[in-house]
Design an enzyme around this catalytic site. Structure first.
Site, mmCIF file in Angstrom:
data_model
loop_
_atom_site.group_PDB
_atom_site.id
_atom_site.type_symbol
_atom_site.label_atom_id
_atom_site.label_comp_id
_atom_site.label_asym_id
_atom_site.label_seq_id
_atom_site.Cartn_x
_atom_site.Cartn_y
_atom_site.Cartn_z
ATOM 1 N N HIS A 67 -110.381 -42.531 -51.734
ATOM 2 C CA HIS A 67 -110.963 -41.181 -51.825
ATOM 3 C C HIS A 67 -109.923 -40.205 -52.348
ATOM 4 C CE1 HIS A 67 -108.886 -41.133 -48.002
ATOM 5 N NE2 HIS A 67 -108.931 -39.825 -48.006
ATOM 6 N N ASP A 101 -102.863 -34.541 -43.348
ATOM 7 C CA ASP A 101 -103.009 -33.876 -44.645
ATOM 8 C C ASP A 101 -101.990 -34.350 -45.675
ATOM 9 O OD1 ASP A 101 -105.246 -32.306 -44.376
ATOM 10 O OD2 ASP A 101 -104.155 -30.665 -43.406
ATOM 11 N N LYS A 108 -101.914 -51.029 -47.694
ATOM 12 C CA LYS A 108 -100.838 -51.713 -46.980
ATOM 13 C C LYS A 108 -100.540 -53.021 -47.676
ATOM 14 C CE LYS A 108 -98.424 -51.135 -43.144
ATOM 15 N NZ LYS A 108 -98.187 -49.873 -42.435
ATOM 16 N N SER A 365 -92.569 -39.506 -46.442
ATOM 17 C CA SER A 365 -92.804 -40.210 -47.711
ATOM 18 C C SER A 365 -93.497 -39.273 -48.701
ATOM 19 C CB SER A 365 -93.718 -41.423 -47.500
ATOM 20 O OG SER A 365 -92.974 -42.541 -47.104
#
Ligand code: GLU
Length: 477
Positions: A67, A101, A108, A365
C-alpha cells in the site's frame, strides 16, 4: 519441550490477533482479507562454492503489503527461518510501519543458515550471492524494497548488500538507500544500532506517563527501582537493559541467554555482563549472580517488567499461566503466541505489543533512508547557525547581569548544554522519542477510549489497520 498441538503457528497467531481487531472495525467488504494476506513470497535456492564444494542455501523475501512503497523489513540469518515465519514477520512490518507513520509497506527476508558456522569471508560470499538474487528481481531497491538488519545480521552484512547493489546499478545516485542499518562510513546514520533498544526505553517512558495504563497493570510510580527480567542480550535486549538500568534506575534482576540465565536481586551490571559473555561465550560464572541452566523458568520469576527480546513464541500455552510479570514489553517480534495472549489478558497482565515496542529500529531506518535520499547528514545546515543564535542569548543575559545591580549567575553546565547545537545523534534520538510518544498516544486513546478494546495489542492493530485501509482507499481500491 514438545510443542502444544493447540498452539497455532506464528503466521496463524498474527492472523488471529489481526482478526480480533478487524472484528471491531467497519471495513468495506473484502478489504480485511486484502490487508491480511501476504502479497508474495519469493523463495530462492542458490549455490556458493565453499571449502571445495558447492553448498546450497535457501532464502526468502516476502512482501506483505505494497500500500506504500518501498516495502521495508529486515533480513534474518537463522536455521529456524521458514516461509511461515518470514510471512508473519512481513505482516508485522506492515502494521509496525503504519503505527509509527513510517511511509513503507511491510516486507521481511530470511536465509536459512547458522552464521556461526562460517567465517567472515564465507559470509560475505553468501550474503553477496543472496543479495544478487534479490537485487536482480527488484526485491532490493531504494524505491521498492529496502531491507535492514534482523536476528543474525548487522551493519557488516548491510554494507555488503549496499555495495553489491552499487556494483549492479552503477548509475543509481540513490543506490545507498537500497538498505538501512549500514555502518556510518557506508551511508549509515548515528543511533541506528541502538535504535530498537532505545525505542523500547522510550516506549516504557510513554507507558509510565500513562496513569490509566499503569493502573491497568497494577503498577505505581516511575521506572526507578522497577525489577526487570530480560530474555536475550543481543542487540535489542542489551541496549534496552543498558539504557533502562543506567539511565532510568531500573534493576535488571534477571538475564536469560541461550544456555541459561543469571539472577541477582540487587541488579545486574549489564555492561559488565555483556563484556563477560563476549569473553567467555556464556553468562555462566558471572561474578555475584546465580546461574541456572533452565533459562525458560526465569521468564516465570517475580518481576515488574518482563522484556522478551529474543525469539518468537517463547511465552506460549505451556508457560503463560505461570508468568508473574504484570507488564510485558515485546522487544522481540511475536514472543507471545495468540493462545498465551488470551491467558495473560485474562490474568490482567498488560502487554506492550511488538509492533509498537520494537518499532524503534524501523523508525531510525526511515531516518537513514531519508538521509541517503537527501545526500546530507541531519543537522549539517542548521547546527552552527543554531549555536550562533544561542550564543546571542547567552551574551545578552550576561550583559544584563553585568549592567544591572541584580546579581545572578547561570547554573553550572547551562552554557555548555544550551550552546551546543544538536548533532545527528541528538536529532535521531529526539525524532525517535517523538515518534514513540505519538504512536503511544494514538494507541492509548483507543485502549482507554473504547469499551470494546481491552488491551494495547488490539488498540495497536486498530490504529495500524485503519491507516493501511485509508491508504488503500486513497489508491482507489
Ligand atoms: N528488523 C527490524 C524489525 O523487525 C528492522 C526493520 C527495518 O529497519 O526495516 O523491525
Amino acid at each position: 519441550m514438545t510443542p502444544n498441538p493447540q498452539e497455532p503457528s506464528f503466521r496463524d497467531s498474527v492472523d488471529i490477533m489481526f482478526n480480533r481487531a478487524v472484528a471491531l472495525m467497519d471495513l468495506p467488504p473484502g478489504l480485511e482479507e486484502k490487508i491480511r494476506v501476504c502479497n508474495a513470497t519469493y523463495t530462492v535456492r542458490f549455490g556458493v562454492r565453499l571449502r571445495g564444494k558447492i553448498q546450497t542455501f535457501t532464502g526468502y523475501r516476502s512482501v506483505h503489503s505494497e500500500h506504500m512503497e518501498p516495502v521495508k523489513g529486515g533480513i534474518r540469518y537463522s536455521m529456524a527461518v521458514n516461509q511461515d515465519e518470514v510471512e508473519a514477520l512481513a505482516a508485522l512490518m506492515t502494521y509496525k510501519c503504519a503505527l509509527v507513520d513510517a511511509p513503507f509497506g511491510g516486507s521481511k527476508g530470511g536465509l536459512c543458515i547458522d552464521p556461526r558456522e562460517y567465517d567472515e569471508y564465507e559470509l560475505e560470499l553468501i550474503t553477496r550471492r543472496f543479495a544478487y538474487e534479490l537485487i536482480k528481481r527488484d526485491l532490493i531497491n531504494p524505491a521498492q524494497n529496502v531491507p535492514a538488519p534482523d536476528m543474525g545480521t548487522g551493519e557488516r552484512e548491510m554494507a555488503w548488500i549496499a555495495d553489491q547493489y552499487k556494483r549492479m546499478n552503477t548509475t543509481d545516485i540513490n543506490g545507498v538507500a537500497c538498505v538501512t542499518g549500514k555502518p556510518i562510513n557506508a551511508g549509515g546514520i548515528q543511533g541506528r544500532t541502538e535504535a530498537t533498544g532505545r525505542g523500547v526505553q522510550y516506549a516504557l517512558h510513554a507507558f509510565f506517563r500513562d496513569k490509566e495504563g499503569l493502573k491497568k497493570a497494577g503498577l505505581t510510580g516511575g521506572l526507578e527501582g522497577k525489577r526487570v527480567i530480560v530474555q536475550g542480550l543481543g542487540n535489542v535486549g542489551y541496549h534496552a537493559a543498558k539504557f533502562l538500568s543506567e539511565e532510568d534506575g531500573c534493576k535488571v534482576i534477571g538475564v536469560i541467554e541461550y544456555n541459561g540465565a543469571v539472577y541477582d536481586e540487587k541488579g545486574i551490571n549489564i555492561e559488565a555482563l555483556k563484556t563477560y559473555i563476549n569473553h567467555s561465550g556464556s553468562p555462566d560464572g558471572f561474578p555475584g549472580a546465580t546461574f541456572t541452566t533452565n533459562g525458560a523458568e526465569m521468564l516465570e520469576e517475580d518481576c515488574d517488567i518482563l522484556i522478551p527480546a529474543a525469539l518468537e513464541g517463547v511465552i506460549n500455552l505451556g508457560n503463560a499461566a505461570r508468568i508473574k510479570a504484570p507488564l510485558i514489553i515485546e522487544a522481540a517480534n511475536g514472543p507471545v503466541t495468540a493462545g498465551a495472549d488470551d491467558i495473560l489478558r485474562e490474568k490482567g497482565c498488560v502487554i506492550v505489543p511488538d509492533m509498537y515496542a520494537n518499532a524503534g529500529g524501523v523508525t531510525v531506518s526511515y531516518f537513514e533512508w531519508v538521509k541517503n535520499l537527501s545526500h546530507i547528514r541531519f543537522g549539517r545546515m542548521q547546527r552552527r547557525q543554531e549555536e550562533t543564535r544561542h550564543q546571542l542569548i547567552v551574551d545578552e543575559l550576561e550583559r544584563i547581569s553585568r549592567d544591572t545591580s541584580i546579581s545572578w549567575t547561570l547554573s553550572p553546565n547551562f552554557k555548555e548544554k544550551y550552546l551546543r547545537g544538536a548533532g545527528e545523534l541528538e536529532l535521531v534520538r529526539s525524532g525517535l522519542d517523538d515518534t514513540m510518544s505519538d504512536a503511544y498516544r494514538t494507541m492509548a486513546e483507543v485502549w482507554h477510549g473504547r469499551d470494546d478494546v481491552t488491551d494495547l495489542r488490539t488498540a495497536a492493530y486498530l490504529v495500524s489497520i485503519g491507516k493501511v485501509a485509508q491508504s488503500y482507499r486513497a489508491k482507489g481500491l
